[in-house]
Design a protein around this motif. Structure first.
Motif, mmCIF file in Angstrom:
data_model
loop_
_atom_site.group_PDB
_atom_site.id
_atom_site.type_symbol
_atom_site.label_atom_id
_atom_site.label_comp_id
_atom_site.label_asym_id
_atom_site.label_seq_id
_atom_site.Cartn_x
_atom_site.Cartn_y
_atom_site.Cartn_z
ATOM 1 N N ALA A 26 0.831 -1.202 0.000
ATOM 2 C CA ALA A 26 0.000 0.000 0.000
ATOM 3 C C ALA A 26 0.868 1.255 0.000
ATOM 4 N N ASN A 27 1.925 1.240 0.794
ATOM 5 C CA ASN A 27 2.831 2.389 0.839
ATOM 6 C C ASN A 27 3.569 2.579 -0.479
ATOM 7 N N CYS A 28 3.882 1.473 -1.149
ATOM 8 C CA CYS A 28 4.606 1.558 -2.426
ATOM 9 C C CYS A 28 3.734 2.070 -3.564
ATOM 10 N N THR A 29 2.450 1.762 -3.507
ATOM 11 C CA THR A 29 1.565 2.049 -4.647
ATOM 12 C C THR A 29 0.596 3.195 -4.411
ATOM 13 N N ASP A 30 0.461 3.635 -3.146
ATOM 14 C CA ASP A 30 -0.560 4.624 -2.776
ATOM 15 C C ASP A 30 -1.974 4.102 -3.017
ATOM 16 N N ILE A 31 -2.121 2.797 -3.005
ATOM 17 C CA ILE A 31 -3.433 2.172 -3.100
ATOM 18 C C ILE A 31 -3.862 1.806 -1.682
ATOM 19 N N LEU A 66 -4.110 -5.146 -9.570
ATOM 20 C CA LEU A 66 -4.161 -3.824 -8.936
ATOM 21 C C LEU A 66 -4.917 -2.826 -9.802
ATOM 22 N N PRO A 67 -5.672 -1.923 -9.172
ATOM 23 C CA PRO A 67 -6.338 -0.862 -9.938
ATOM 24 C C PRO A 67 -5.310 0.090 -10.527
ATOM 25 N N GLN A 68 -5.635 0.658 -11.654
ATOM 26 C CA GLN A 68 -4.726 1.598 -12.326
ATOM 27 C C GLN A 68 -5.061 3.038 -11.916
ATOM 28 N N PRO A 69 -4.104 3.974 -11.943
ATOM 29 C CA PRO A 69 -2.685 3.740 -12.187
ATOM 30 C C PRO A 69 -1.973 3.356 -10.883
ATOM 31 N N TYR A 70 -0.806 2.793 -10.995
ATOM 32 C CA TYR A 70 -0.021 2.402 -9.822
ATOM 33 C C TYR A 70 1.418 2.248 -10.278
ATOM 34 N N SER A 75 10.882 -6.090 -7.509
ATOM 35 C CA SER A 75 11.702 -6.200 -6.296
ATOM 36 C C SER A 75 10.923 -5.718 -5.068
ATOM 37 N N ASP A 76 10.107 -4.665 -5.230
ATOM 38 C CA ASP A 76 9.275 -4.195 -4.117
ATOM 39 C C ASP A 76 8.195 -5.211 -3.765
ATOM 40 N N PHE A 77 7.660 -5.860 -4.784
ATOM 41 C CA PHE A 77 6.655 -6.893 -4.518
ATOM 42 C C PHE A 77 7.250 -7.994 -3.650
ATOM 43 N N TRP A 78 8.429 -8.494 -4.017
ATOM 44 C CA TRP A 78 9.027 -9.592 -3.273
ATOM 45 C C TRP A 78 9.537 -9.153 -1.904
#
Length: 209
Positions: A26-31, A66-70, A75-78
């Motif tokens: 959530a912090n990485c994507t602002d979602i 994930l909803p767009q945009p993001y 590497s952040d996912f893992w």
């Protein structure tokens, strides 16, 4: 007579923190965290943990959900995925105590990334087990009967002579149907009492909580 004990890993031997994965993503994507939780691709997760999907394909499945945009790098996912794993629990002391008297096996729904993380962290219980049954090797996840059948065949154990310990009741129920002496894990003191009932002696004084 009990001669083999199967331990689950996440929630039994290691504390798990799924909320930390979601918070990091959530912090990485602002979602919003709740949105990420809702769209998480459970089907892809199952395929990944049963060895039917590659790591990159699992990332893409998450990315596409994930909803767009993001913006989220692989590497952040893992890195977020690794946040699931916490510290060892006091149950590890029980495992170590029993390892000289019983055949000790791991029986876990897990994936290659988390196993690599555990090895890098040098979790202590890996040195005290006779074998490991991972869902991505067995091609099935608990509570599917086939992973338990795979575990018995691979370990050479008999269900009636085995104890299975898991924190999820649905997995425990499946094991019981197949004849395992299964224990639903809640906390270490409760586990010790359940083991003692099965004439598997562990003293609470031997385990520091």
């Amino acid at each position: 007579m009990i001669n083999t004990i199967f331990f689950d890993i996440g929630g039994v031997l290691i504390n798990i923190h799924p909320e930390k994965c979601l918070e990091y993503w959530a912090n990485c994507t602002d979602i919003p965290l709740q949105v990420i939780k809702k769209v998480f691709p459970e089907k892809a997760h199952t395929l990944y943990e049963t060895g039917e999907m590659s790591e990159h394909a699992f990332f893409l499945a998450f990315q596409n959900a994930l909803p767009q945009p993001y913006y989220l790098t692989e590497s952040d996912f893992w890195y977020g995925w690794q946040q699931l794993l916490g510290k060892e629990t006091p149950v590890v002391q029980v495992l170590k105590h029993l390892s000289g008297q019983y055949n000790i096996w791991l029986l876990s729904n897990t994936n290659p990334q988390h196993i690599r993380t555990e090895r890098k962290r040098q979790v202590s219980f890996l040195d005290f087990v006779d074998g490991k049954i991972y869902s991505f090797d067995a091609g099935a996840r608990k509570p599917n009967f086939s992973i338990f059948e795979f575990a018995l065949e691979y370990s050479g154990a008999r269900a009636s002579e085995s104890v299975f310990i898991d924190d999820l009741i649905e997995n425990v129920k499946a094991a019981r149907i197949l004849g395992f002496n299964a224990i639903h894990y809640e906390n270490v003191n409760q586990l010790i009492k359940e083991l003692n009932k099965k004439n598997i002696a562990v003293s609470e004084m031997e385990v520091s909580v």
